[in-house]
Design an enzyme around this catalytic site. Structure first.
Site, mmCIF file in Angstrom:
data_model
loop_
_atom_site.group_PDB
_atom_site.id
_atom_site.type_symbol
_atom_site.label_atom_id
_atom_site.label_comp_id
_atom_site.label_asym_id
_atom_site.label_seq_id
_atom_site.Cartn_x
_atom_site.Cartn_y
_atom_site.Cartn_z
ATOM 1 N N ASP A 41 48.173 -23.412 76.296
ATOM 2 C CA ASP A 41 46.749 -23.161 76.152
ATOM 3 C C ASP A 41 46.492 -21.845 75.297
ATOM 4 O O ASP A 41 45.414 -21.333 75.550
ATOM 5 C CB ASP A 41 45.996 -22.930 77.669
ATOM 6 N N HIS A 246 56.160 -11.770 48.047
ATOM 7 C CA HIS A 246 55.235 -11.991 49.457
ATOM 8 C C HIS A 246 56.078 -11.401 50.533
ATOM 9 O O HIS A 246 56.083 -12.128 51.642
ATOM 10 C CB HIS A 246 54.932 -13.270 49.305
ATOM 11 N N ASP A 263 50.533 -3.325 50.219
ATOM 12 C CA ASP A 263 49.463 -4.144 49.742
ATOM 13 C C ASP A 263 48.825 -4.386 51.136
ATOM 14 O O ASP A 263 49.042 -5.206 51.699
ATOM 15 C CB ASP A 263 49.737 -5.487 49.054
ATOM 16 N N ASP A 274 41.128 -5.193 49.403
ATOM 17 C CA ASP A 274 42.502 -5.661 48.965
ATOM 18 C C ASP A 274 43.228 -4.416 48.079
ATOM 19 O O ASP A 274 42.690 -4.475 46.936
ATOM 20 C CB ASP A 274 42.353 -6.846 48.082
ATOM 21 N N HIS A 355 52.887 -11.723 38.062
ATOM 22 C CA HIS A 355 51.899 -12.263 38.626
ATOM 23 C C HIS A 355 50.578 -12.114 37.836
ATOM 24 O O HIS A 355 50.526 -11.295 36.901
ATOM 25 C CB HIS A 355 51.548 -11.994 40.293
ATOM 26 N N HIS A 359 41.628 -11.165 40.672
ATOM 27 C CA HIS A 359 41.142 -12.691 41.212
ATOM 28 C C HIS A 359 39.920 -11.732 41.767
ATOM 29 O O HIS A 359 39.760 -10.761 42.139
ATOM 30 C CB HIS A 359 42.293 -12.892 42.376
ATOM 31 N N HIS A 366 40.972 -13.838 48.265
ATOM 32 C CA HIS A 366 41.106 -14.832 46.912
ATOM 33 C C HIS A 366 40.035 -15.477 46.924
ATOM 34 O O HIS A 366 39.797 -16.907 47.279
ATOM 35 C CB HIS A 366 42.361 -15.653 46.827
ATOM 36 N N GLU A 384 45.084 -5.538 39.627
ATOM 37 C CA GLU A 384 46.605 -5.420 40.232
ATOM 38 C C GLU A 384 47.841 -5.392 39.383
ATOM 39 O O GLU A 384 48.508 -6.440 39.728
ATOM 40 C CB GLU A 384 46.604 -6.212 41.459
ATOM 41 N N TYR A 388 58.109 -4.347 38.292
ATOM 42 C CA TYR A 388 59.238 -4.754 39.397
ATOM 43 C C TYR A 388 60.482 -4.716 38.681
ATOM 44 O O TYR A 388 60.878 -5.385 37.830
ATOM 45 C CB TYR A 388 58.900 -5.980 39.925
ATOM 46 N N ARG A 397 53.101 -1.493 42.237
ATOM 47 C CA ARG A 397 51.834 -2.168 42.056
ATOM 48 C C ARG A 397 50.743 -1.186 42.565
ATOM 49 O O ARG A 397 51.043 -0.354 43.506
ATOM 50 C CB ARG A 397 51.934 -3.647 42.789
ATOM 51 N N GLU A 399 46.725 -1.519 43.183
ATOM 52 C CA GLU A 399 45.413 -2.549 43.026
ATOM 53 C C GLU A 399 44.179 -1.771 43.723
ATOM 54 O O GLU A 399 44.077 -1.256 44.764
ATOM 55 C CB GLU A 399 45.765 -3.570 43.970
#
Ligand code: GLY
Ligand code: MN
Ligand code: MN
Length: 429
Positions: A41, A246, A263, A274, A355, A359, A366, A384, A388, A397, A399
């Site tokens: 539940d 990620h 991040d 963000d 990347h 955005h 996003h 951003e 790397y 990075r 951002e």
């Protein structure tokens, strides 16, 4: 809800913008998200669908918004259906919106219980010719789950096969992309909460702490400032973990000499922030780390200047790519031959910066927003860039979230979050 009440004028304006783009004799319907099950539940925490929230402020499950600007009876031009509440529900689950409260939150005069939906909807459909379905056309969507909206669409197509169908999503992409002043204020609050988390982390971080301990510090600071928590799964990536774009495990111990890429953004009233910041575990950047860090910061600052009315998103990405290419040549990470021989579809700079730069951001991290038409004032974008370098054991990075302004001077919602090397080092020591 942990957030302060939002002025209902925002939702009234949003609905008027949506209805102004509807065809004659048409109805649009928006459903809440389901509460998703785990097993037995247990359930995931409820997270409202951003479209019904944007158009009504209703932050509750099992809610339906119906818009019908040409309804014969004026009271049926806007209807909110909410689940019926009673004393039993109030005792077990806590109070749900009464009809009066639903009106206060949304500015919608006509509120019915959800159990009346089928009857009312059938009656209104006899007056209508077109039904707007709210399908998900976000450019990054990849949803396998059948949503409440999907079930509604399937049922509606079966029960009303003679009506024509239209799409809500292009209207929402158009209007949600350009923010109202109240929305920018809410996003500023989300960014300010993120700032508090970051400042807390600067005092907390040292070699030997674990990434999840840092995650916990952010969450503590977010919730005590009326945020529900993270706007998206946070990344706390020390050392080479930063080179997994990620990385969300956040389960490693921070070592002396590491950089830590974070991040992380707080949500506030369903609006996202963000942020990415990269800090040295021991409070001092090495000269190489500082050199690359300042390169990323320069690219961020140059990219930000291009976020002005009229910019085309794809062209902007090409320009940022050119700036990054020149910086990577200066750092010695690329040489002239790499650039001369590059594949135009995957330029040389992508080896270190693979990347996108920006955005839309808003109710979704996003966010919705047109990407093929020129940028407009009051659109909000992230900026951003990153570099790397697995061979050197770190990734960087930075951002920020930035509002496009009519006067051509981008407004940085994260202007108060420390970003210069000297400020970060000073605050960490
Ligand atoms: N945190 C997700 C992103 O930066 O796009
Ligand atoms: Mn981010
Ligand atoms: Mn982002």
């Amino acid at each position: 809800m942990k957030y302060h009440p939002i002025d209902k004028q925002l939702f009234i304006k949003n609905r008027n913008k949506f209805m102004a783009q509807m065809q004659p004799k048409s109805i649009a319907v928006f459903n809440s998200n389901d509460i998703y099950p785990v097993s037995a539940d247990s359930t995931m925490p409820f997270n409202q669908h951003r479209d019904i929230f944007y158009l009504s402020g209703a932050d509750q499950e099992e809610t339906i918004l119906l818009l019908f600007p040409d309804a014969m009876e004026e009271k049926h031009r806007e209807i909110l259906f909410v689940r019926e509440t009673n004393e039993h529900i109030a005792i077990w689950e806590g109070a749900k919106l009464t009809k009066e409260q639903a009106t206060q939150v949304s500015g919608i005069a006509t509120v019915y219980w959800l159990s009346d939906f089928d009857k009312v909807f059938f009656d209104l459909m006899t007056e209508a010719e077109t039904i707007y379905f709210n399908t998900n056309e976000h450019y990054r969507q990849a949803v396998e789950t059948e949503t409440r909206e999907d079930r509604f669409i399937a049922k509606c197509k079966k029960e009303f096969p003679a009506h024509s169908w239209a799409k809500s999503n292009p209207i929402l992409q158009n209007i949600r992309g350009v923010k109202e002043a109240e929305e920018i204020q809410l996003m500023q609050q989300a960014c300010d909460i993120t700032e508090k988390g970051f400042r807390r982390i600067l005092g907390f971080t040292k070699p030997g702490v674990w990434e999840y301990e840092m995650e916990a510090e952010y969450l503590h600071e977010f919730i005590r400032n009326r945020s529900k928590g993270f706007a998206y799964t946070p990344i706390i990536a020390s050392g080479n973990n930063a080179n997994v774009l990620h990385y969300v495990e956040n389960n490693q111990q921070v070592r002396d000499g590491d950089l830590i890429l974070m991040d992380v953004g707080a949500e506030y009233a369903n609006y996202s922030s963000d942020m990415t910041r990269t800090i040295p575990a021991n409070g001092k950047f090495t000269s190489r780390q500082k050199e690359v860090y300042n390169t990323v910061l320069r690219v961020k600052n140059e990219a930000t200047k291009m976020l002005v009315p009229g910019t085309i998103w794809a062209e902007y990405h090409k320009e940022v790519g050119k700036i990054m290419t020149s910086e990577l040549l200066s750092l010695g990470l690329l040489d002239k031959a790499d650039v001369q021989n590059e594949d135009k579809n995957w330029p040389a700079y992508k080896k270190y910066f693979m990347h996108g730069t920006s955005h839309h951001i808003g109710l979704d991290t996003h966010d919705y927003g047109e990407l093929k038409t020129p940028m407009k004032a009051n659109m909000v974008f992230t900026v951003e860039p990153g570099i790397y370098i697995p061979a050197e054991g770190f990734g960087i990075r930075i951002e920020d979230d930035v509002v496009i302004q009519e006067n051509g001077v981008p407004f940085n919602l994260m202007r108060n979050i420390p970003v210069e090397v000297e400020e970060i080092e000073e605050l960490m020591n």
